[in-house]
Design an enzyme around this catalytic site. Structure first.
Site, PDB file in Angstrom:
ATOM      1  N   HIS A 297       0.814  -1.223   0.000  1.00 43.82           N
ATOM      2  CA  HIS A 297       0.000   0.000   0.000  1.00 43.82           C
ATOM      3  C   HIS A 297       0.850   1.277   0.000  1.00 43.82           C
ATOM      4  O   HIS A 297       0.678   2.121  -0.900  1.00 43.82           O
ATOM      5  CB  HIS A 297      -0.993  -0.068   1.168  1.00 43.82           C
ATOM      6  CG  HIS A 297      -1.669   1.209   1.497  1.00 43.82           C
ATOM      7  ND1 HIS A 297      -2.585   1.814   0.650  1.00 43.82           N
ATOM      8  CD2 HIS A 297      -1.566   2.034   2.578  1.00 43.82           C
ATOM      9  CE1 HIS A 297      -3.011   2.946   1.210  1.00 43.82           C
ATOM     10  NE2 HIS A 297      -2.414   3.092   2.375  1.00 43.82           N
TER      11      HIS A 297
ATOM     12  N   HIS B 296       3.883   6.880   5.409  1.00 43.79           N
ATOM     13  CA  HIS B 296       2.691   7.578   5.911  1.00 43.79           C
ATOM     14  C   HIS B 296       1.917   6.829   6.992  1.00 43.79           C
ATOM     15  O   HIS B 296       1.232   7.452   7.798  1.00 43.79           O
ATOM     16  CB  HIS B 296       1.754   7.987   4.758  1.00 43.79           C
ATOM     17  CG  HIS B 296       0.860   6.895   4.249  1.00 43.79           C
ATOM     18  ND1 HIS B 296       1.279   5.947   3.358  1.00 43.79           N
ATOM     19  CD2 HIS B 296      -0.441   6.604   4.513  1.00 43.79           C
ATOM     20  CE1 HIS B 296       0.273   5.116   3.092  1.00 43.79           C
ATOM     21  NE2 HIS B 296      -0.784   5.495   3.785  1.00 43.79           N
ATOM     22  N   ASP B 297       2.009   5.505   7.019  1.00 45.00           N
ATOM     23  CA  ASP B 297       1.263   4.754   8.046  1.00 45.00           C
ATOM     24  C   ASP B 297       2.167   4.226   9.161  1.00 45.00           C
ATOM     25  O   ASP B 297       1.700   3.447  10.003  1.00 45.00           O
ATOM     26  CB  ASP B 297       0.495   3.586   7.393  1.00 45.00           C
ATOM     27  CG  ASP B 297      -0.826   4.033   6.758  1.00 45.00           C
ATOM     28  OD1 ASP B 297      -1.440   4.987   7.271  1.00 45.00           O
ATOM     29  OD2 ASP B 297      -1.236   3.418   5.747  1.00 45.00           O
TER      30      ASP B 297
ATOM     31  N   GLU C 113       1.076   5.773  12.645  1.00 44.46           N
ATOM     32  CA  GLU C 113      -0.297   5.356  12.978  1.00 44.46           C
ATOM     33  C   GLU C 113      -0.404   3.859  13.258  1.00 44.46           C
ATOM     34  O   GLU C 113      -1.137   3.448  14.160  1.00 44.46           O
ATOM     35  CB  GLU C 113      -1.211   5.728  11.800  1.00 44.46           C
ATOM     36  CG  GLU C 113      -2.673   5.754  12.161  1.00 44.46           C
ATOM     37  CD  GLU C 113      -3.493   6.391  11.047  1.00 44.46           C
ATOM     38  OE1 GLU C 113      -3.313   7.593  10.779  1.00 44.46           O
ATOM     39  OE2 GLU C 113      -4.298   5.664  10.434  1.00 44.46           O
ATOM     40  N   ASP C 114       0.308   3.060  12.518  1.00 44.63           N
ATOM     41  CA  ASP C 114       0.055   1.607  12.566  1.00 44.63           C
ATOM     42  C   ASP C 114       1.211   0.752  13.068  1.00 44.63           C
ATOM     43  O   ASP C 114       1.091  -0.481  13.092  1.00 44.63           O
ATOM     44  CB  ASP C 114      -0.340   1.108  11.163  1.00 44.63           C
ATOM     45  CG  ASP C 114      -1.678   1.684  10.715  1.00 44.63           C
ATOM     46  OD1 ASP C 114      -2.480   2.055  11.583  1.00 44.63           O
ATOM     47  OD2 ASP C 114      -1.912   1.779   9.493  1.00 44.63           O
TER      48      ASP C 114
ATOM     49  N   ASP D 279      -3.375   8.588  -0.856  1.00 42.27           N
ATOM     50  CA  ASP D 279      -3.898   7.570   0.074  1.00 42.27           C
ATOM     51  C   ASP D 279      -5.374   7.295  -0.216  1.00 42.27           C
ATOM     52  O   ASP D 279      -5.820   6.138  -0.262  1.00 42.27           O
ATOM     53  CB  ASP D 279      -3.715   8.095   1.503  1.00 42.27           C
ATOM     54  CG  ASP D 279      -3.870   7.027   2.575  1.00 42.27           C
ATOM     55  OD1 ASP D 279      -3.618   5.833   2.292  1.00 42.27           O
ATOM     56  OD2 ASP D 279      -4.232   7.387   3.714  1.00 42.27           O
TER      57      ASP D 279
HETATM   58  P1  NDP Z   1     -11.484   1.201   9.017  1.00 40.67           P
HETATM   59  O1  NDP Z   1     -10.798   2.478   9.351  1.00 40.67           O
HETATM   60  O2  NDP Z   1     -11.593   0.177  10.069  1.00 40.67           O
HETATM   61  O3  NDP Z   1     -10.827   0.547   7.726  1.00 40.67           O
HETATM   62  C1  NDP Z   1     -10.519   1.311   6.575  1.00 40.67           C
HETATM   63  C2  NDP Z   1      -9.043   1.576   6.534  1.00 40.67           C
HETATM   64  O4  NDP Z   1      -8.345   0.348   6.522  1.00 40.67           O
HETATM   65  C3  NDP Z   1      -8.640   2.290   5.283  1.00 40.67           C
HETATM   66  O5  NDP Z   1      -8.762   3.685   5.454  1.00 40.67           O
HETATM   67  C4  NDP Z   1      -7.205   1.825   5.104  1.00 40.67           C
HETATM   68  O6  NDP Z   1      -6.424   2.688   5.906  1.00 40.67           O
HETATM   69  C5  NDP Z   1      -7.187   0.439   5.725  1.00 40.67           C
HETATM   70  N1  NDP Z   1      -7.253  -0.708   4.803  1.00 40.67           N
HETATM   71  C6  NDP Z   1      -6.594  -1.881   4.954  1.00 40.67           C
HETATM   72  N2  NDP Z   1      -6.917  -2.747   4.011  1.00 40.67           N
HETATM   73  C7  NDP Z   1      -7.773  -2.139   3.187  1.00 40.67           C
HETATM   74  C8  NDP Z   1      -8.451  -2.559   2.003  1.00 40.67           C
HETATM   75  N3  NDP Z   1      -8.311  -3.782   1.481  1.00 40.67           N
HETATM   76  N4  NDP Z   1      -9.287  -1.675   1.415  1.00 40.67           N
HETATM   77  C9  NDP Z   1      -9.443  -0.448   1.935  1.00 40.67           C
HETATM   78  N5  NDP Z   1      -8.833   0.003   3.066  1.00 40.67           N
HETATM   79  C10 NDP Z   1      -8.002  -0.841   3.689  1.00 40.67           C
HETATM   80  O7  NDP Z   1     -12.925   1.407   8.502  1.00 40.67           O
HETATM   81  P2  NDP Z   1     -13.774   2.718   8.286  1.00 40.67           P
HETATM   82  O8  NDP Z   1     -13.040   3.720   7.479  1.00 40.67           O
HETATM   83  O9  NDP Z   1     -15.073   2.265   7.812  1.00 40.67           O
HETATM   84  O10 NDP Z   1     -13.856   3.346   9.730  1.00 40.67           O
HETATM   85  C11 NDP Z   1     -14.548   2.787  10.747  1.00 40.67           C
HETATM   86  C12 NDP Z   1     -15.800   3.580  10.912  1.00 40.67           C
HETATM   87  O11 NDP Z   1     -16.859   2.811  10.386  1.00 40.67           O
HETATM   88  C13 NDP Z   1     -16.113   3.887  12.324  1.00 40.67           C
HETATM   89  O12 NDP Z   1     -16.585   5.197  12.434  1.00 40.67           O
HETATM   90  C14 NDP Z   1     -17.178   2.854  12.680  1.00 40.67           C
HETATM   91  O13 NDP Z   1     -18.022   3.338  13.687  1.00 40.67           O
HETATM   92  C15 NDP Z   1     -17.874   2.680  11.393  1.00 40.67           C
HETATM   93  N6  NDP Z   1     -18.474   1.404  11.132  1.00 40.67           N
HETATM   94  C16 NDP Z   1     -19.395   1.325  10.114  1.00 40.67           C
HETATM   95  C17 NDP Z   1     -20.014   0.159   9.800  1.00 40.67           C
HETATM   96  C18 NDP Z   1     -20.989   0.126   8.676  1.00 40.67           C
HETATM   97  O14 NDP Z   1     -21.500  -0.938   8.329  1.00 40.67           O
HETATM   98  N7  NDP Z   1     -21.291   1.241   8.052  1.00 40.67           N
HETATM   99  C19 NDP Z   1     -19.739  -1.069  10.552  1.00 40.67           C
HETATM  100  C20 NDP Z   1     -18.718  -0.904  11.551  1.00 40.67           C
HETATM  101  C21 NDP Z   1     -18.120   0.291  11.813  1.00 40.67           C
HETATM  102  P3  NDP Z   1      -4.831   2.943   5.755  1.00 40.67           P
HETATM  103  O15 NDP Z   1      -4.568   3.686   4.515  1.00 40.67           O
HETATM  104  O16 NDP Z   1      -4.511   3.703   6.994  1.00 40.67           O
HETATM  105  O17 NDP Z   1      -4.274   1.559   5.760  1.00 40.67           O
HETATM  106 ZN    ZN Z   2      -2.717   4.552   3.910  1.00 38.93          ZN
END
Ligand code: NDP
Ligand code: ZN
Length: 189
Positions: free
Chosen positions: A48, A74-75, A78-79, A135
């Site tokens: 990524h 960038h991550d 955070e991670d 991103d």
């Molecule tokens: P997450 O933040 O949990 O996951 C998305 C993040 O995961 C991306 O921004 C990316 O961040 C990383 N990532 C890793 N693998 C992938 C992939 N294959 N595809 C895309 N992104 C990937 O999820 P949300 O952004 O949805 O945030 C959680 C929010 O959703 C909360 O506010 C929660 O309350 C809500 N929620 C909603 C639900 C619904 O059904 N609508 C259910 C449960 C929660 P990076 O670039 O940092 O790696």
């Molecule tokens: Zn990222």
């Protein structure tokens, strides 16, 4: 054990932009080495950040090594266990500050963190806006083609809508990358 971080004998490699970029790739690969993306194939996490840097260069024409290093890193804060100070020591304050700018405050609950990204977007520096835009493009492409396992249709749609809100607030830093973002957005499920 960190294998790539502070081998003093390797420092000479950092005298060039290519050396600095390779050092960032090596450092991030080490920090993310046990992590996977959330797709069903469990893609190695480092794919990524590398995708961000490649996109910035290929589509945005970005050759600014500070931006490319920040994309690779960038991550990490955070991670992983990486600290701001560690990035300053390894890559200098300019790179560390860009990474810090695109790092969410993990002490906040998720909904608040997502709202903060929208609020902070208009204040982003050029460098941070480029990384943030890349991103969002990469993550939209991932959600469209290889989404996190078990995400419902609604959740994928919400992710697209929130990403659009963030990017709408960013300063205009690259028309070409913005066009790529809108192309990715058009794949909203
Ligand atoms: P997450 O933040 O949990 O996951 C998305 C993040 O995961 C991306 O921004 C990316 O961040 C990383 N990532 C890793 N693998 C992938 C992939 N294959 N595809 C895309 N992104 C990937 O999820 P949300 O952004 O949805 O945030 C959680 C929010 O959703 C909360 O506010 C929660 O309350 C809500 N929620 C909603 C639900 C619904 O059904 N609508 C259910 C449960 C929660 P990076 O670039 O940092 O790696
Ligand atoms: Zn990222």
């Amino acid at each position: 054990m960190d294998t790539t971080v502070t081998h003093p004998i390797d420092n000479a490699a950092q005298g060039s932009d290519i050396g600095r970029l390779l050092h960032a790739i090596s450092f991030a690969a080490d920090k993310h080495r046990h992590q996977r993306r959330k797709d069903k194939d469990l893609t190695p996490y480092i794919n990524h950040p590398i995708a961000l840097a490649a996109l910035l260069n290929a589509v945005g024409g970005i050759t600014d090594v500070v931006v490319l290093q920040a994309a690779i890193l960038h991550d990490t804060i955070e991670d992983t266990d990486t600290s701001y100070e560690e990035l300053v020591a390894q890559f200098g304050r300019q790179v560390a500050d860009v990474v810090m700018e695109v790092t969410d405050d993990k002490t906040l609950e998720k909904a608040r963190r997502k709202a903060q990204q929208v609020e902070h977007a208009p204040h982003a520096s050029r460098e941070a806006a480029l990384v943030k835009l890349a991103d969002k493009i990469c993550n939209l492409r991932d959600v469209a083609t290889s989404p996190p396992d078990r995400w419902t249709l609604e959740r994928r749609q919400e992710y697209f809508d929130w990403s659009r809100q963030v990017v709408d607030g960013l300063p205009l830093v690259s028309p070409a990358l913005l066009a790529a973002f809108h192309e990715a957005l058009a794949q909203r499920p």
